[in-house]
Design an enzyme around this catalytic site. Structure first.
Site, PDB file in Angstrom:
ATOM      1  N   CYS A 196      17.881 -18.001  15.626  1.00  0.00           N
ATOM      2  CA  CYS A 196      18.964 -18.858  15.828  1.00  0.00           C
ATOM      3  C   CYS A 196      18.885 -18.842  17.373  1.00  0.00           C
ATOM      4  CB  CYS A 196      20.296 -18.646  15.202  1.00  0.00           C
ATOM      5  SG  CYS A 196      20.064 -19.391  13.628  1.00  0.00           S
ATOM      6  N   CYS A 244      13.762 -22.918   8.558  1.00  0.00           N
ATOM      7  CA  CYS A 244      15.100 -23.184   8.081  1.00  0.00           C
ATOM      8  C   CYS A 244      15.617 -24.635   8.337  1.00  0.00           C
ATOM      9  CB  CYS A 244      16.374 -22.563   8.878  1.00  0.00           C
ATOM     10  SG  CYS A 244      16.191 -22.186  10.413  1.00  0.00           S
TER      11      CYS A 244
END
Lengths: 160, 262
Positions: free
Chosen positions: A137, A68
């Protein structure tokens, strides 16, 4: 167990419905809603900033997520007793990445270096109620903590 | 593994024979057969993640040879076949066809984007659902799927980053989730500094400066990726595309910053 599970799901649905309106703004680039805890950390991040990376008692962890393109820096300041007395972070990425690192700095504060090593991405993900698509994350935040601790250790070993 | 897939194929065929030969089922059968045959192929062909994988499937897959027009049963010789050559009726979207074939481009990293756009518009003129408002529901459905697929193909191939990533995907290489331990700390520090500088800009000029700088870096990377892909150096290309992703993110942030000044 099934009763507890459906309660959690229900809470998530409610939070999704409540925060839908708030989240359709340009800063929130995804079309699905964030959990209120993530929004809280995003809008009121704890411990944003930098510590002196050249200081002997500061460990700096710098990690990136290639899928990402998120970049995360987490720094810890350790006292003479091996306790983490301060932590700062700077993250450039999605709301979940920012929230994960913000929470990470809260979790490490007050812990010893060894205790901080036990912090798992699952703790962070659970606390923030991260959806499966954002679990990476929390992994990034865990890696940032470990990188900071490792850097600190290296500095201490060099000193000796 | 093989036996389970063979059983699956047989069961599927059995179900089809009972419920009638509808196109949706045929596509599912095609998929099931392809899966089964791919696992068959794995037993005979060495695990080579290059073009051989695609070629092998084509040799063994009989489902592809059987594709016929759902309307007049004329064989569909073109690949991809958007319309039947005989009755000119729209066909369902092709399976196992790369975006490059859909938009009639060579599978290379350097692409003539004008040519790509021309082909895209040409296809959409034919396939867009607006042209099918008077046609049957089935044709309308196919036109929608075809149009959506062409859109997806165009979006993917237009930008160098997504194009490069797609080319790696075709070779079986994906950028994994999770932290990249291979990315060096120098790059990450550079990215941090650029991001922090961008955060701190107070005028559009300052933001533009960073934007120009980033554009330059992206142009450099595009060249390097092209070289790596031409040489077949997939791992190098993968690392460069990862780097490109970080800078593409910065480019996006510059745009956001500039729009915030308006």
């Amino acid at each position: 167990m099934a009763g507890l599970m459906s309660g959690a799901t229900l809470r998530k649905c409610i939070s999704l419905l409540v925060y839908r309106g708030k989240l359709f703004s340009p800063e929130h680039s995804t079309s699905c809603s964030y959990h209120k805890k993530v929004v809280d950390h995003y809008e009121n991040p704890r411990n944003v900033g930098s510590l002196d990376k050249n200081a002997q008692n500061v460990g700096t962890g710098l990690v990136g997520a290639p899928a990402c393109g998120d970049v995360m820096k987490l720094q810890i300041q350790v006292d003479d007793n091996g306790k983490i007395v301060d932590a700062k972070f700077k993250t450039f990425g999605c709301g979940s990445a920012i929230a994960s690192s913000s929470l990470a700095t809260e979790l490490v504060k007050g812990k010893s270096v060894d205790e901080a090593l036990t912090i798992k991405n699952t703790d962070i993900a659970k606390e923030l109620c991260l959806p499966p698509v954002k679990l990476h994350c929390s992994m990034l935040a865990e890696d940032a903590i470990k990188a900071a601790l490792s850097d600190y250790r290296l500095k201490q070993d060099k000193k000796e | 593994m093989l036996r389970v897939n063979t059983l699956r194929v047989l069961c599927r065929t059995g179900t089809l024979l009972q419920t009638g030969w509808s196109l949706k089922d045929r596509q599912s059968l095609s998929r099931a057969v392809t899966c089964a045959l791919q696992s068959l192929q794995q037993q005979f062909v060495p695990q080579d993640r290059g073009d051989k994988r695609d070629v092998g499937v084509r040799h063994l897959c009989t489902a592809q040879v059987c594709l016929t027009c759902w309307n007049c049963q004329h064989p569909l010789k073109q690949k991809p076949a958007f319309f039947c050559e005989s009755c000119e009726v729209v066909q369902p979207p092709p399976e196992d066809t790369s975006y490059f074939s859909i938009l009639e481009c060579d599978c290379t990293f350097t692409l003539d984007t004008l040519k790509l756009q021309k082909k895209y518009l040409q296809l959409q003129r034919l396939l867009h659902p607006d042209n099918f408002s008077q046609k049957s529901e089935r044709e309308q459905g196919y036109s929608e799927s075809q149009s959506a697929l062409v859109n997806k193909a165009y979006e993917t191939l237009l930008k160098p980053l997504s194009r490069g990533l797609y080319m790696l995907e075709l070779q079986g290489l994906n950028i994994e989730e999770g932290t990249d331990s291979a990315v060096n700390s120098e790059l990450l520090m550079e990215l941090m500094e650029i991001n922090e500088a961008l955060d701190a800009v107070e005028t559009p000029q300052e933001a533009n400066e960073i934007g120009q700088d980033t554009k330059g870096k992206l142009a450099d990377l595009t060249e390097q990726i092209d070289t790596a892909l031409n040489k077949g150096e997939l791992q190098t290309a993968k690392a460069l595309l990862t780097k490109m992703k970080y800078f593409a993110n910065i480019e996006e942030k510059v745009k956001e910053k500039l729009s915030s000044f308006m």
